[in-house]
Scaffold this motif. Structure first.
Motif, PDB file in Angstrom:
ATOM      1  N   TYR A   1       4.401  -1.025   1.672  1.00  0.00           N
ATOM      2  CA  TYR A   1       4.984  -0.496   2.720  1.00  0.00           C
ATOM      3  C   TYR A   1       6.589  -0.772   2.447  1.00  0.00           C
ATOM      4  O   TYR A   1       7.157  -1.841   2.045  1.00  0.00           O
ATOM      5  CB  TYR A   1       4.590  -1.563   4.160  1.00  0.00           C
ATOM      6  N   VAL A   2       7.063   0.455   2.438  1.00  0.00           N
ATOM      7  CA  VAL A   2       8.529   0.542   2.229  1.00  0.00           C
ATOM      8  C   VAL A   2       9.323   1.232   3.584  1.00  0.00           C
ATOM      9  O   VAL A   2       8.827   2.051   4.144  1.00  0.00           O
ATOM     10  CB  VAL A   2       8.620   1.620   1.118  1.00  0.00           C
ATOM     11  N   GLY A   3      10.292   0.196   3.932  1.00  0.00           N
ATOM     12  CA  GLY A   3      11.017   0.805   5.079  1.00  0.00           C
ATOM     13  C   GLY A   3      12.413   0.619   5.027  1.00  0.00           C
ATOM     14  O   GLY A   3      12.907  -0.123   4.211  1.00  0.00           O
ATOM     15  N   ALA A   4      13.236   1.355   5.948  1.00  0.00           N
ATOM     16  CA  ALA A   4      14.561   1.174   5.594  1.00  0.00           C
ATOM     17  C   ALA A   4      15.164   0.420   7.062  1.00  0.00           C
ATOM     18  O   ALA A   4      14.825   0.945   8.045  1.00  0.00           O
ATOM     19  CB  ALA A   4      15.336   2.828   5.625  1.00  0.00           C
ATOM     20  N   PHE A   5      15.797  -0.530   6.800  1.00  0.00           N
ATOM     21  CA  PHE A   5      16.371  -1.433   8.156  1.00  0.00           C
ATOM     22  C   PHE A   5      18.160  -1.195   8.187  1.00  0.00           C
ATOM     23  O   PHE A   5      18.539  -1.209   7.027  1.00  0.00           O
ATOM     24  CB  PHE A   5      15.720  -2.733   7.811  1.00  0.00           C
TER      25      PHE A   5
ATOM     26  N   GLU B   1       7.299   4.341   4.672  1.00  0.00           N
ATOM     27  CA  GLU B   1       6.337   5.141   4.028  1.00  0.00           C
ATOM     28  C   GLU B   1       5.552   4.082   3.297  1.00  0.00           C
ATOM     29  O   GLU B   1       5.613   3.048   3.233  1.00  0.00           O
ATOM     30  CB  GLU B   1       6.926   6.028   2.779  1.00  0.00           C
ATOM     31  N   ILE B   2       4.245   4.579   3.482  1.00  0.00           N
ATOM     32  CA  ILE B   2       2.850   3.534   3.008  1.00  0.00           C
ATOM     33  C   ILE B   2       2.371   4.300   1.657  1.00  0.00           C
ATOM     34  O   ILE B   2       2.065   5.549   1.623  1.00  0.00           O
ATOM     35  CB  ILE B   2       1.825   3.736   4.151  1.00  0.00           C
TER      36      ILE B   2
ATOM     37  N   PRO C   1       4.522   9.962   8.743  1.00  0.00           N
ATOM     38  CA  PRO C   1       5.700   9.105   9.003  1.00  0.00           C
ATOM     39  C   PRO C   1       6.126   9.145  10.330  1.00  0.00           C
ATOM     40  O   PRO C   1       6.839   8.222  10.835  1.00  0.00           O
ATOM     41  CB  PRO C   1       6.594   9.665   7.874  1.00  0.00           C
ATOM     42  N   ASP C   2       5.964  10.504  11.004  1.00  0.00           N
ATOM     43  CA  ASP C   2       6.438  10.398  12.239  1.00  0.00           C
ATOM     44  C   ASP C   2       5.825   9.862  13.526  1.00  0.00           C
ATOM     45  O   ASP C   2       6.115   9.882  14.689  1.00  0.00           O
ATOM     46  CB  ASP C   2       7.000  11.862  12.517  1.00  0.00           C
TER      47      ASP C   2
ATOM     48  N   ALA D   1       6.025  -6.604  11.294  1.00  0.00           N
ATOM     49  CA  ALA D   1       5.316  -5.845  10.227  1.00  0.00           C
ATOM     50  C   ALA D   1       5.872  -4.505   9.733  1.00  0.00           C
ATOM     51  O   ALA D   1       6.228  -3.774  10.712  1.00  0.00           O
ATOM     52  CB  ALA D   1       3.975  -5.688  10.580  1.00  0.00           C
ATOM     53  N   LEU D   2       5.850  -4.139   8.636  1.00  0.00           N
ATOM     54  CA  LEU D   2       6.263  -2.818   8.345  1.00  0.00           C
ATOM     55  C   LEU D   2       5.016  -1.936   8.892  1.00  0.00           C
ATOM     56  O   LEU D   2       3.813  -2.575   8.899  1.00  0.00           O
ATOM     57  CB  LEU D   2       6.183  -2.710   6.826  1.00  0.00           C
ATOM     58  N   PRO D   3       5.262  -0.677   9.357  1.00  0.00           N
ATOM     59  CA  PRO D   3       4.379   0.025  10.230  1.00  0.00           C
ATOM     60  C   PRO D   3       2.913   0.043   9.383  1.00  0.00           C
ATOM     61  O   PRO D   3       2.761   0.378   8.053  1.00  0.00           O
ATOM     62  CB  PRO D   3       4.949   1.323  10.157  1.00  0.00           C
TER      63      PRO D   3
END
Length: 259
Positions: free
Chosen positions: A142-146, A159-160, A246-247, A234-236
């Motif tokens: 799981y990759v996310g921008a915070f 993105e997963i 993603p949306d 949690a990351l989505p």
């Protein structure tokens, strides 16, 4: 210096319910509070106060899942003197109120919510890749921008991935922190409090501007260390075996750290 900071972090985990001051925490590191604060931020990416707050909220999530204590009692047990302050900070960090977090997690339900609102700003594509060592079992990444180094609140993009590879995140102009977690795909049937990330990854502070070429983000997954902040949200899609666009990615209630 790292040993001194790790000693201070150990104090936070051991005494999170106490009204610890910066002086007290710095004393455990045997450093002046000003020098300690600078060294602590350099090593962890955040301040001692923010780290302590993350530890307290992490422990609160554990209590919400594993005990029948009231939200009020839990707030006091993790060092808050005001239920209102605890509730607002928990909700801001986890994107759910304490009561709703407990109810949904225990029922095994998913809170379907999108990523954070872009506030009308133009979005830019951030390309990157993540490399994870071979673990001998299926994994999901799981990759996310915070907005901050702490993994909390809704990611602005995510993105997963089913293993190492490239990713693309569409983020508004601004400063972002790219964070990732690697979990075993076989962990999904387990209760939320038994799930643990196998590895984590973090990129440097990233400034994104429209019309400027953004350098690719290269992430390398590694084992957790004492310097890593607790993951509050949690990351989505963490706990769902289904992949989502993603949306429309759901944000699952339990966290990557098993709380």
């Amino acid at each position: 210096m790292q040993i001194a900071v790790e000693r201070a972090i150990s104090t936070m985990w051991d005494r999170y319910e106490e009204p610890l001051s910066l002086d007290e925490i710095a004393n455990t590191a045997i450093l002046s509070k000003f020098y300690f604060s600078r060294v602590f931020r350099n090593l962890t990416g955040t301040s001692p106060g923010r780290f302590l707050s993350a530890v307290r909220l992490h422990q609160a999530k554990t209590m919400l899942l594993e005990t029948d204590l009231s939200v009020t009692e839990i707030s006091y047990r993790v060092g808050y003197n005001s239920l209102g302050t605890f509730t607002s900070r928990f909700t801001r960090s986890v994107s759910l109120s304490p009561a709703r977090y407990r109810a949904l997690a225990r029922a095994g339900l998913t809170e379907r919510t999108g990523t954070a609102h872009a506030d009308g700003r133009r979005t830019c594509a951030v390309h990157g890749s993540i490399r994870s060592p071979e673990l001998g079992r299926p994994v999901r990444i799981y990759v996310g921008a915070f907005r901050e180094p702490i993994v909390q609140g809704r990611p602005v993009a995510c993105e997963i991935l089913d293993g190492s590879g490239p990713f693309t995140l569409c983020v508004p102009e601004g400063v972002w922190f790219i964070r990732a977690a690697v979990v075993a795909a076989s962990d999904f049937p387990a209760p939320p409090w038994e799930r643990r990330p196998l590895l984590v990854a973090s990129g440097p502070e990233l400034t994104v501007r429209h019309g400027h070429e953004n350098p690719p983000v290269r992430l390398a997954a590694r084992q957790l260390t004492a310097l890593d902040l607790p993951i509050l949200l949690a990351l989505p899609g963490l706990d769902s075996p289904q992949r989502f666009a993603p949306d429309a990615v759901p944000v699952r209630v339990p966290s990557l750290t098993g709380t």
